[in-house]
Design a protein around this motif. Structure first.
Motif, short mmCIF file in Angstrom:
data_model
loop_
_atom_site.label_atom_id
_atom_site.label_comp_id
_atom_site.label_asym_id
_atom_site.label_seq_id
_atom_site.Cartn_x
_atom_site.Cartn_y
_atom_site.Cartn_z
N UNK A 14 0.82 -1.21 0.00
CA UNK A 14 0.00 0.00 0.00
C UNK A 14 0.86 1.26 0.00
N UNK A 15 1.97 1.25 0.71
CA UNK A 15 2.86 2.40 0.69
C UNK A 15 3.49 2.57 -0.68
N UNK A 88 -6.71 -13.88 -20.68
CA UNK A 88 -7.47 -12.67 -20.37
C UNK A 88 -7.51 -12.46 -18.86
N UNK A 89 -7.46 -11.20 -18.47
CA UNK A 89 -7.77 -10.83 -17.09
C UNK A 89 -8.86 -9.77 -17.19
N UNK A 90 -9.99 -10.06 -16.59
CA UNK A 90 -11.06 -9.08 -16.47
C UNK A 90 -11.02 -8.57 -15.03
N UNK A 91 -10.49 -7.36 -14.86
CA UNK A 91 -10.35 -6.75 -13.54
C UNK A 91 -11.63 -6.01 -13.22
N UNK A 92 -12.30 -6.47 -12.18
CA UNK A 92 -13.55 -5.83 -11.76
C UNK A 92 -13.31 -4.74 -10.72
N UNK A 93 -12.25 -4.90 -9.95
CA UNK A 93 -11.90 -3.90 -8.95
C UNK A 93 -10.40 -3.98 -8.69
N UNK A 94 -9.67 -3.03 -9.25
CA UNK A 94 -8.22 -2.98 -9.05
C UNK A 94 -7.96 -2.49 -7.63
N UNK A 95 -7.22 -3.24 -6.84
CA UNK A 95 -6.97 -2.83 -5.46
C UNK A 95 -6.14 -1.55 -5.36
N UNK A 100 -6.22 4.19 -3.83
CA UNK A 100 -5.98 5.59 -4.18
C UNK A 100 -7.26 6.42 -4.12
N UNK A 101 -8.39 5.81 -4.44
CA UNK A 101 -9.66 6.52 -4.39
C UNK A 101 -10.08 6.84 -2.95
N UNK A 102 -9.62 6.04 -2.00
CA UNK A 102 -10.02 6.21 -0.61
C UNK A 102 -9.05 7.07 0.19
N UNK A 103 -7.91 7.41 -0.37
CA UNK A 103 -6.84 8.01 0.40
C UNK A 103 -6.87 9.51 0.52
N UNK A 104 -5.87 10.02 1.20
CA UNK A 104 -5.81 11.46 1.48
C UNK A 104 -5.31 12.30 0.31
N UNK A 138 -12.11 5.15 -12.97
CA UNK A 138 -12.49 5.58 -11.63
C UNK A 138 -12.75 4.40 -10.70
N UNK A 139 -13.22 3.31 -11.27
CA UNK A 139 -13.50 2.10 -10.48
C UNK A 139 -12.35 1.09 -10.53
N UNK A 140 -11.40 1.32 -11.42
CA UNK A 140 -10.31 0.36 -11.57
C UNK A 140 -10.76 -0.89 -12.30
N UNK A 141 -11.52 -0.69 -13.35
CA UNK A 141 -12.06 -1.80 -14.13
C UNK A 141 -11.39 -1.80 -15.50
N UNK A 142 -10.80 -2.96 -15.87
CA UNK A 142 -10.09 -3.04 -17.15
C UNK A 142 -10.05 -4.49 -17.62
N UNK A 143 -9.50 -4.67 -18.81
CA UNK A 143 -9.33 -6.01 -19.37
C UNK A 143 -8.00 -6.09 -20.08
N UNK A 144 -7.23 -7.11 -19.73
CA UNK A 144 -6.00 -7.43 -20.45
C UNK A 144 -6.33 -8.61 -21.35
N UNK A 145 -6.10 -8.43 -22.65
CA UNK A 145 -6.33 -9.49 -23.64
C UNK A 145 -4.99 -9.81 -24.29
N UNK A 146 -4.62 -11.09 -24.27
CA UNK A 146 -3.34 -11.51 -24.83
C UNK A 146 -3.59 -12.67 -25.79
N UNK A 147 -2.99 -12.60 -26.96
CA UNK A 147 -3.15 -13.65 -27.97
C UNK A 147 -1.79 -14.08 -28.48
#
Length: 151
Positions: A14-15, A88-95, A100-104, A138-147
């Motif tokens: 986290x740091x 494929x990685x379907x990221x529903x919520x990037x930690x 970062x959205x919750x921080x100061x 804003x939500x940290x939602x993305x998709x990595x597609x590799x072929x």
């Protein structure tokens, strides 16, 4: 994400995310976005040795091994799909984004773009075509597609 050494000590994941984010903002403010992109390219070239080795030695199974470990350690909400010639990685919520959205401090507006500069170039040199699709930064939602290029 494994802890990073810093002057003999260890900083937590986290740091590290906060430090990464602040560095992106600093570089952008001082030198523009191109400087941030150059940093991302350098990280891809110089600091992803573990992923590079796994993909070189094991291809798609190496990707599975790397991201299963990393994303589990980070506590990501994702779905991974592994096929013989695609990954494929379907990221529903990037930690990282959630933290970062919750921080100061504010999140670097283009934070999510770093994945597009880190991973596709590395995978490309091993015969894969990779694309990062940022769905909702804003939500940290993305998709990595590799072929596999020869499919």
């Amino acid at each position: 994400m494994r802890p990073a050494l810093l002057e003999g000590g260890v900083i937590s994941c986290t740091e590290f995310i906060w430090a990464y984010n602040e560095l992106f903002k600093f570089l952008h403010e001082r030198h523009g976005k191109e400087a941030v992109i150059e940093l991302w390219k350098a990280i891809s070239d110089e600091f992803l040795g573990n992923l590079d080795r796994l993909v070189r030695e094991r291809g798609i199974q190496g990707m599975r091994e790397y991201w299963t470990h990393t994303l589990t350690e980070e506590g990501a909400d994702y779905v991974m799909t592994v096929k013989e010639d695609a990954f494929y990685i379907d990221m529903h919520r990037c930690p990282s984004v959630a933290l970062l959205n919750e921080g100061p401090s504010s999140r670097y507006p283009d934070y999510c773009e770093h994945c597009a500069w880190l991973y596709p170039p590395l995978l490309d040199k091993h015969g894969f075509e990779a694309h990062m699709h940022i769905i909702d930064p804003k939500r940290g939602e993305c998709r990595l597609s590799v072929y596999r290029r020869d499919r």
